[in-house]
Design a protein around this motif. Structure first.
Motif, PDB file in Angstrom:
ATOM      1  N   VAL A 146       0.776  -1.018   0.115  1.00 49.35           N
ATOM      2  CA  VAL A 146      -0.040  -0.019  -0.214  1.00 49.35           C
ATOM      3  C   VAL A 146       0.932   1.355   0.252  1.00 49.35           C
ATOM      4  O   VAL A 146       1.865   1.215   0.554  1.00 49.35           O
ATOM      5  N   SER A 147       0.569   2.302  -0.507  1.00 48.53           N
ATOM      6  CA  SER A 147       1.093   3.444  -0.907  1.00 48.53           C
ATOM      7  C   SER A 147       0.456   4.612   0.056  1.00 48.53           C
ATOM      8  O   SER A 147      -0.570   4.786  -0.057  1.00 48.53           O
ATOM      9  N   GLU A 148       1.534   5.341   0.932  1.00 48.33           N
ATOM     10  CA  GLU A 148       0.870   6.454   1.670  1.00 48.33           C
ATOM     11  C   GLU A 148       0.252   7.431   0.481  1.00 48.33           C
ATOM     12  O   GLU A 148      -0.527   7.940   0.933  1.00 48.33           O
ATOM     13  N   LYS A 149       0.907   7.751  -0.751  1.00 50.94           N
ATOM     14  CA  LYS A 149       0.484   8.726  -1.513  1.00 50.94           C
ATOM     15  C   LYS A 149      -0.881   8.220  -1.977  1.00 50.94           C
ATOM     16  O   LYS A 149      -1.633   8.941  -1.939  1.00 50.94           O
ATOM     17  N   ASP A 150      -1.090   6.974  -2.269  1.00 46.82           N
ATOM     18  CA  ASP A 150      -2.159   6.517  -2.976  1.00 46.82           C
ATOM     19  C   ASP A 150      -3.365   6.664  -1.671  1.00 46.82           C
ATOM     20  O   ASP A 150      -4.393   7.242  -2.162  1.00 46.82           O
TER      21      ASP A 150
ATOM     22  N   ALA B  43      -3.523   8.582   1.018  1.00 47.37           N
ATOM     23  CA  ALA B  43      -3.537   9.964   1.206  1.00 47.37           C
ATOM     24  C   ALA B  43      -4.448  10.687   0.112  1.00 47.37           C
ATOM     25  O   ALA B  43      -5.604  11.486   0.532  1.00 47.37           O
ATOM     26  N   GLY B  44      -4.284  10.413  -1.170  1.00 45.19           N
ATOM     27  CA  GLY B  44      -5.005  11.076  -2.295  1.00 45.19           C
ATOM     28  C   GLY B  44      -6.621  10.587  -1.993  1.00 45.19           C
ATOM     29  O   GLY B  44      -7.555  11.103  -2.236  1.00 45.19           O
ATOM     30  N   GLU B  45      -6.705   9.238  -1.922  1.00 42.35           N
ATOM     31  CA  GLU B  45      -8.166   8.606  -1.516  1.00 42.35           C
ATOM     32  C   GLU B  45      -8.905   9.286  -0.504  1.00 42.35           C
ATOM     33  O   GLU B  45     -10.109   9.567  -0.449  1.00 42.35           O
ATOM     34  N   LEU B  46      -8.150   9.512   0.664  1.00 40.86           N
ATOM     35  CA  LEU B  46      -8.824   9.994   1.771  1.00 40.86           C
ATOM     36  C   LEU B  46      -8.885  11.478   1.728  1.00 40.86           C
ATOM     37  O   LEU B  46      -9.574  12.125   2.686  1.00 40.86           O
ATOM     38  N   GLY B  47      -8.299  12.304   0.776  1.00 44.31           N
ATOM     39  CA  GLY B  47      -8.228  13.702   0.846  1.00 44.31           C
ATOM     40  C   GLY B  47      -7.416  14.270   1.967  1.00 44.31           C
ATOM     41  O   GLY B  47      -7.774  15.393   2.445  1.00 44.31           O
ATOM     42  N   LEU B  48      -6.165  13.546   2.377  1.00 42.96           N
ATOM     43  CA  LEU B  48      -5.502  14.101   3.490  1.00 42.96           C
ATOM     44  C   LEU B  48      -4.042  14.275   2.814  1.00 42.96           C
ATOM     45  O   LEU B  48      -3.671  13.812   1.671  1.00 42.96           O
ATOM     46  N   SER B  49      -3.232  14.869   3.552  1.00 44.78           N
ATOM     47  CA  SER B  49      -1.801  15.008   3.476  1.00 44.78           C
ATOM     48  C   SER B  49      -1.154  13.662   3.722  1.00 44.78           C
ATOM     49  O   SER B  49      -1.828  12.822   4.408  1.00 44.78           O
ATOM     50  N   ARG B  50       0.239  13.412   3.590  1.00 44.47           N
ATOM     51  CA  ARG B  50       0.639  12.216   3.850  1.00 44.47           C
ATOM     52  C   ARG B  50       1.049  11.939   5.265  1.00 44.47           C
ATOM     53  O   ARG B  50       1.159  10.716   5.719  1.00 44.47           O
ATOM     54  N   THR B  51       1.243  12.930   5.898  1.00 46.37           N
ATOM     55  CA  THR B  51       1.654  12.547   7.147  1.00 46.37           C
ATOM     56  C   THR B  51       0.536  11.994   8.253  1.00 46.37           C
ATOM     57  O   THR B  51       0.922  10.971   8.948  1.00 46.37           O
ATOM     58  N   PRO B  52      -0.764  12.415   8.251  1.00 45.32           N
ATOM     59  CA  PRO B  52      -1.536  11.454   9.080  1.00 45.32           C
ATOM     60  C   PRO B  52      -1.788  10.193   8.489  1.00 45.32           C
ATOM     61  O   PRO B  52      -1.933   9.038   9.453  1.00 45.32           O
ATOM     62  N   VAL B  53      -1.645   9.881   7.225  1.00 47.76           N
ATOM     63  CA  VAL B  53      -1.640   8.523   6.747  1.00 47.76           C
ATOM     64  C   VAL B  53      -0.401   7.749   7.199  1.00 47.76           C
ATOM     65  O   VAL B  53      -0.692   6.705   7.663  1.00 47.76           O
ATOM     66  N   ARG B  54       0.813   8.469   7.117  1.00 41.67           N
ATOM     67  CA  ARG B  54       1.934   7.684   7.743  1.00 41.67           C
ATOM     68  C   ARG B  54       1.896   7.693   9.110  1.00 41.67           C
ATOM     69  O   ARG B  54       2.434   6.453   9.605  1.00 41.67           O
ATOM     70  N   GLU B  55       1.216   8.406   9.959  1.00 39.32           N
ATOM     71  CA  GLU B  55       0.986   8.240  11.465  1.00 39.32           C
ATOM     72  C   GLU B  55       0.030   7.020  11.709  1.00 39.32           C
ATOM     73  O   GLU B  55       0.256   6.184  12.477  1.00 39.32           O
TER      74      GLU B  55
END
Length: 226
Positions: free
Chosen positions: A35-39, A41-53
Motif C-alpha cells: 500500500v502506498s501512503e501517497k495513494d 492520502a489521495g483517496e482520503l483527501g489528506l496529506s501524507r503525514t496523518p496517513v503515515r502516522e
C-alpha cells in the motif's frame, strides 16, 4: 455501512486510522498487498503525514509491515496473532457480560433487541457487510452498559487480527450462528444468569476454531504458512 466521512471531533490521524483499519478488516486492502501512503492520502483527501502516522500505529499491532525503501505491506493472517486477539476479547467480554447482567436496564434491552432485529434482517438478506457493523454495535453496547467504553477502544486496536477473520467468516461460512448466539446471550442477561451469559459468549467468540478450515479453504492465499 461504516462511515467514510470524518466523524465529529475526529482529527486527520484518527480519521485515517479508522478508515485504513476498516479497509484491512473488509479486505479492501488485501493481506500481502503493498500500500502506498501517497495513494491512500489521495483517496482520503489528506496529506501524507496523518496517513503515515496511522500506518505506523497499525504496525505496532503487527497488522502492517513497514519495509524500508519498499513501502507498507498489509500483513498476512497470522494464526498465532488471531488466537491471541481472540483470547483477549474472550477474557474481557466474558467478564463484561457478567457486569451487564447486574447493570442492564429495560431501555438497554430495547436497544439491543432493535439491534438484533436488524441483524436478523441482514442475515436473511445475505448482506454480510451490514451484519459486521451491527455485530460490532452489539458488542459495543455491552461494554457501554458495563461502563467499560475505554477498555473497548483499547481492545479494538489489537482485535483487528480477529476482526479480519470475523469478516472472512461472514463470507465463507454458510450456517452462521452469529445472531443465534447474540439472542442467547441477551436471553441469559435478561435472566441475570452470569455463568450462562459468560459461557455463551465464550462459545460465540470461539466459533472461529470450528470454522477455521472452511475459512482457510476460501482464503488460503491470505494466510501465513503454518
Amino acid at each position: 455501512m461504516y462511515m467514510t466521512e470524518k466523524l465529529k471531533g475526529e482529527n486527520s490521524r484518527e480519521y485515517a486510522l479508522r478508515i485504513i483499519k476498516e479497509k484491512i478488516i473488509r479486505l479492501e486492502l488485501e493481506p500481502g498487498s503493498l500500500v502506498s501512503e501517497k495513494d491512500l492520502a489521495g483517496e482520503l483527501g489528506l496529506s501524507r503525514t496523518p496517513v503515515r502516522e496511522a500506518l505506523l500505529e497499525l504496525s505496532k499491532v503487527k497488522i502492517v509491515e513497514i519495509l524500508p525503501q519498499r513501502g507498507n505491506v498489509i500483513s498476512l493472517v497470522d494464526s498465532s496473532l488471531v488466537d491471541e486477539s481472540r483470547f483477549m476479547r474472550n477474557t474481557l467480554e466474558c467478564a463484561v457480560v457478567k457486569e451487564v447482567c447486574r447493570m442492564i436496564s429495560p431501555g438497554d434491552i430495547l436497544q439491543i433487541q432493535a439491534n438484533l432485529q436488524s441483524q436478523e434482517f441482514y442475515l436473511e438478506k445475505q448482506k454480510p457487510e451490514f451484519l459486521m457493523e451491527l455485530d460490532n454495535q452489539f458488542h459495543f453496547m455491552l461494554f457501554k452498559i458495563a461502563q467499560k467504553i475505554q477498555i473497548y477502544h483499547m481492545m479494538s486496536s489489537f482485535a483487528i487480527h480477529f476482526d479480519r477473520i470475523r469478516n472472512m467468516t461472514l463470507y465463507a461460512v454458510k450456517d452462521l450462528k452469529i445472531v443465534e448466539d447474540h439472542r442467547a446471550i441477551l436471553d441469559a442477561i435478561m435472566k441475570g444468569d452470569e455463568q450462562a451469559a459468560s459461557g455463551i459468549m465464550e462459545t460465540h467468540l470461539g466459533r472461529y476454531v470450528i470454522d477455521e478450515q472452511t475459512i482457510r479453504q476460501k482464503y488460503s492465499h491470505y494466510f501465513k504458512p503454518l
